[in-house]
Design an enzyme around this catalytic site. Structure first.
Site, PDB file in Angstrom:
ATOM      1  N   TRP A 280      26.929 -84.198-110.798  1.00 25.61           N
ATOM      2  CA  TRP A 280      26.219 -82.901-111.277  1.00 25.61           C
ATOM      3  C   TRP A 280      27.097 -81.800-110.292  1.00 25.61           C
ATOM      4  O   TRP A 280      26.497 -80.811-109.915  1.00 25.61           O
ATOM      5  CB  TRP A 280      24.962 -82.883-110.882  1.00 25.61           C
ATOM      6  N   CYS A 316      24.018 -85.854-118.723  1.00 24.70           N
ATOM      7  CA  CYS A 316      23.002 -86.422-119.538  1.00 24.70           C
ATOM      8  C   CYS A 316      23.679 -86.773-120.982  1.00 24.70           C
ATOM      9  O   CYS A 316      23.288 -87.506-121.481  1.00 24.70           O
ATOM     10  CB  CYS A 316      21.828 -85.633-119.390  1.00 24.70           C
ATOM     11  N   HIS A 374      18.211 -81.048-121.741  1.00 24.63           N
ATOM     12  CA  HIS A 374      18.371 -82.636-121.199  1.00 24.63           C
ATOM     13  C   HIS A 374      18.467 -83.397-122.449  1.00 24.63           C
ATOM     14  O   HIS A 374      17.685 -83.314-123.362  1.00 24.63           O
ATOM     15  CB  HIS A 374      17.105 -82.938-120.254  1.00 24.63           C
ATOM     16  N   ASP A 397      15.678 -93.350-122.012  1.00 29.53           N
ATOM     17  CA  ASP A 397      16.438 -92.358-121.181  1.00 29.53           C
ATOM     18  C   ASP A 397      17.681 -93.192-120.344  1.00 29.53           C
ATOM     19  O   ASP A 397      16.927 -93.916-119.278  1.00 29.53           O
ATOM     20  CB  ASP A 397      15.785 -91.433-120.749  1.00 29.53           C
ATOM     21  N   ASN A 437       5.959 -81.053-121.737  1.00 29.92           N
ATOM     22  CA  ASN A 437       4.576 -80.311-121.895  1.00 29.92           C
ATOM     23  C   ASN A 437       4.001 -80.107-120.507  1.00 29.92           C
ATOM     24  O   ASN A 437       3.027 -79.585-120.419  1.00 29.92           O
ATOM     25  CB  ASN A 437       3.632 -81.373-122.506  1.00 29.92           C
ATOM     26  N   ASP A 439       2.837 -78.146-117.172  1.00 35.40           N
ATOM     27  CA  ASP A 439       2.784 -76.715-116.804  1.00 35.40           C
ATOM     28  C   ASP A 439       3.617 -76.124-115.699  1.00 35.40           C
ATOM     29  O   ASP A 439       4.015 -76.969-114.692  1.00 35.40           O
ATOM     30  CB  ASP A 439       1.329 -76.448-116.312  1.00 35.40           C
ATOM     31  N   GLU A 486       0.034 -75.208-130.818  1.00 32.63           N
ATOM     32  CA  GLU A 486      -0.456 -74.695-129.681  1.00 32.63           C
ATOM     33  C   GLU A 486      -1.218 -75.811-128.844  1.00 32.63           C
ATOM     34  O   GLU A 486      -2.364 -76.192-129.240  1.00 32.63           O
ATOM     35  CB  GLU A 486      -1.491 -73.428-130.279  1.00 32.63           C
ATOM     36  N   TYR A 542      23.181 -76.743-115.240  1.00 33.95           N
ATOM     37  CA  TYR A 542      22.131 -76.775-116.413  1.00 33.95           C
ATOM     38  C   TYR A 542      20.955 -77.528-116.281  1.00 33.95           C
ATOM     39  O   TYR A 542      20.184 -77.870-117.113  1.00 33.95           O
ATOM     40  CB  TYR A 542      23.093 -77.639-117.558  1.00 33.95           C
TER      41      TYR A 542
END
Length: 624
Positions: A280, A316, A374, A397, A437, A439, A486, A542
């Site tokens: 990278w 990736c 990704h 992955d 997901n 936070d 939501e 990226y």
């Protein structure tokens, strides 16, 4: 090519070595005398049955098994589905007096109990291996058999022998590589672990050898064509070699979960000298730049031909493209996924931490990264190790991010488990959940270095998740398969603080070569508010890692009661054009301090600068 006979030598712990290579199968003896037989030498066959030839009917079998596209002369079949083979004897087979056994073996140490040696006798219904055999017809001296490999048999290259039972012993056909055949996973067979009901999906996710991998940012989705080339010459052999080089025991290659987990580690070079070296940086002088690859074929053929020397370089989408080729080549339904604003949770706390210095600027040394996009893979399979409802699409992955049980790998993690936040099931569900997901928790240091939470953003990560649409090069939005529209977080962030009276929204757009950062402030209170904004601008990879910071400025905003106001910061091309390299992203972080309440707001926005489009125009002239 190096051969790996065993993954562990017999040193008193095991009765026999474990075979880990499909590169060279055992050569069986042509004659085995019964212990009680005399004399101790092969007896003249006379009128005994003898094998003259074996016909594998490659063309008709490959057509019915959906393997006719492979550029390989050998028979290629899929498990759990019958194929036809013919045995030509020296005379017509008599089922009343003649007895023969078909033997299929894989590896250097074939053992019946490990499903590496299969023995089938026509007319016998009970088979230890769950393979089936039936006599289809006998025409003159050829007996045609229908062979059905077990739906859970080992995937790989098998050798074929036919053994005639005589009074003296077992007379076996000679080793003949033209009768070797490959067995693959079978999405068409209901009993197979990778059964996929929909034919349109099978055509796309197993048989389609080209595709589109998406990049850019969620507001400006880019795409990159990719040649998977799973049927090209040498690719099937290369995929088997990858498992051999990784010393995966043959007896485990019947389980799709174990195969994809092993391959997840082997597609990257960390730990085990796998296929691709990641880089990278901006220096690709010692290899090929990741952006220069257009498909998997050259990569896999180079790795195979050089005997396991890792290929340079990958990022990736290259890992995902090559992994997709591996999966489809072995018969596993697979697709490439792109997640925009993909968090990298490196400590397993399901949150991404952004740390601001005392002056409101970004502390790049301790802040977590959020990848602008990704790429990973999904593979469709039945999970027998977790509740059945979590079968189906699984995240795998091969991009090296975090260690999973000692290796850089990830998955398979059930997409349905990610959606339901059932994160206790294998493998790596917490990490994948965090990618889509987590936070984003903003911390601010005081002058003593203490950090306090100032804002929590629950919507930044996993903004959009896409894959290629079936029978189209457009993208298919599959975000709702990973997360609720939501999401209400079940986790509580300690010391969560945010101002209920003022809202901040940001958007970065491109106007020719200039960037317009639009900040929208909403004052929901009946009192005036004054906001001091600290704006950090940086060029980043990226992956979200900072390449260089080019801007830090202060901007004051005054809001009347219940007022909504837009403020636009223009970043000219001259401010960033000399510091961007390759596929660059600009990221802006806004920290707003509300003077009247001492509350804080934070927001982050990235924009993909892209590369200019290249148009090729060809003119022809007719010369006289």
């Amino acid at each position: 090519m190096p051969i790996f006979d065993t993954c562990e030598k017999n040193r008193g712990r095991l009765n026999r070595p474990i075979s880990c290579s499909n590169g060279e199968n055992k050569i069986m003896p042509e004659f085995e005398m019964f212990k009680e037989a005399t004399p101790r030498a092969p007896m003249p066959t006379g009128g005994n049955l003898a094998v003259m030839n074996i016909n594998m009917y490659e063309k008709i079998n490959r057509l019915s098994h959906h393997t006719d596209a492979y550029k390989l002369s050998k028979l290629i079949i899929r498990r759990g589905q019958e194929f036809i083979m013919g045995i030509i004897f020296n005379r017509k087979f008599d089922p009343k007096t003649d007895l023969f056994v078909i033997e299929f073996l894989i590896g250097k140490n074939p053992v019946r109990t490990q499903k590496t040696l299969i023995s089938l006798t026509p007319g016998e219904n009970k088979q230890i291996s769950n393979w089936g055999v039936r006599v289809v017809e006998t025409i003159n001296t050829e007996t045609k058999l229908g062979i059905t490999p077990a739906a859970d048999c080992i995937v790989g290259l098998y050798s074929t022998y036919v053994t005639v039972i005589t009074n003296a012993g077992k007379q076996r056909s000679q080793r003949n590589q033209t009768t070797d055949f490959y067995v693959l996973f079978n999405p068409w067979a209901q009993k197979d672990q990778v059964y996929l009901k929909n034919e349109e999906e099978r055509q796309e996710y197993v048989l389609n050898d080209v595709g589109m991998i998406f990049n850019g940012d969620y507001n400006n989705i880019g795409s990159r064509p990719w040649n998977y080339g799973q049927f090209q010459s040498g690719i099937l052999e290369a995929c088997i070699f990858i498992l051999d080089f990784g010393k995966m025991p043959l007896q485990y290659r019947d389980d799709a979960v174990k195969v994809v987990r092993k391959a997840s580690a082997m597609i990257n070079s960390l730990d085990d000298d796998g296929v691709l070296v990641g880089s990278w940086s901006d220096d690709f002088m010692l290899g090929t730049a990741p952006t220069a690859w257009t498909g998997s074929v050259e990569i896999l053929n180079q790795y195979y031909s050089e005997g396991g020397v890792p290929v340079k370089f990958a990022q990736c989408w290259v890992y995902a493209g090559v992994f997709n080729t591996f999966l489809r080549c072995l018969g596993l339904p697979a697709r490439v996924i792109t997640n925009y604003a993909s968090a990298h949770d490196n400590n397993g706390n399901l949150q991404t931490n952004i740390v601001l210095d005392e002056d409101g600027s970004l502390d790049t040394k301790v802040s977590d990264t959020i990848w602008n996009f990704h790429c990973w893979n999904e593979v469709f399979l039945k999970r027998n190790d977790i509740p059945e409802k979590y079968s189906g699409w699984q995240v795998v992955d091969s991009t090296p991010q975090e260690i999973s049980e000692g290796y850089y790998r990830c998955g398979p993690a059930a997409v349905a488990a990610i959606y339901n936040e059932a994160l206790g099931y294998a493998f790596d569900a917490k990490f994948v959940f965090s990618e889509v997901n987590s936070d984003v928790v903003y911390h601010k240091k005081d002058k003593y270095g203490n950090m306090n939470v100032i804002y929590v953003d629950k919507t930044y990560v996993g903004k959009l998740i896409v894959t290629k649409m079936i029978s189209s090069n457009d993208y298919n939005d599959i975000t709702n398969s990973y997360k609720y529209a939501e999401r209400v977080s079940r986790r509580q962030i300690q010391m969560q603080v945010q101002d209920p009276d003022v809202q901040l929204y940001t958007q970065a757009t491109k106007n020719n070569k200039d960037i317009m950062l639009t900040m929208t402030f909403n004052n929901l209170s009946n009192e005036q508010r004054t906001i001091t904004c600290k704006i950090t601008g940086k060029v980043e990879y990226y992956t979200g890692a900072t390449r260089t910071q080019f801007m830090f400025l202060t901007h004051e905003v005054s809001l009347q009661p219940l007022e909504s106001k837009q403020e636009v910061i223009t970043v000219t091309a001259d401010e960033y054009k000399n510091i961007i390299i390759g596929q660059s992203f600009l990221c802006f972080l806004v920290y707003g301090f509300i003077n009247e309440t001492t509350m804080s707001l934070s927001a982050m926005e990235s924009i993909h600068l892209g590369t200019p489009q290249l148009f090729l125009e060809v003119h022809t002239c007719r010369c006289i």
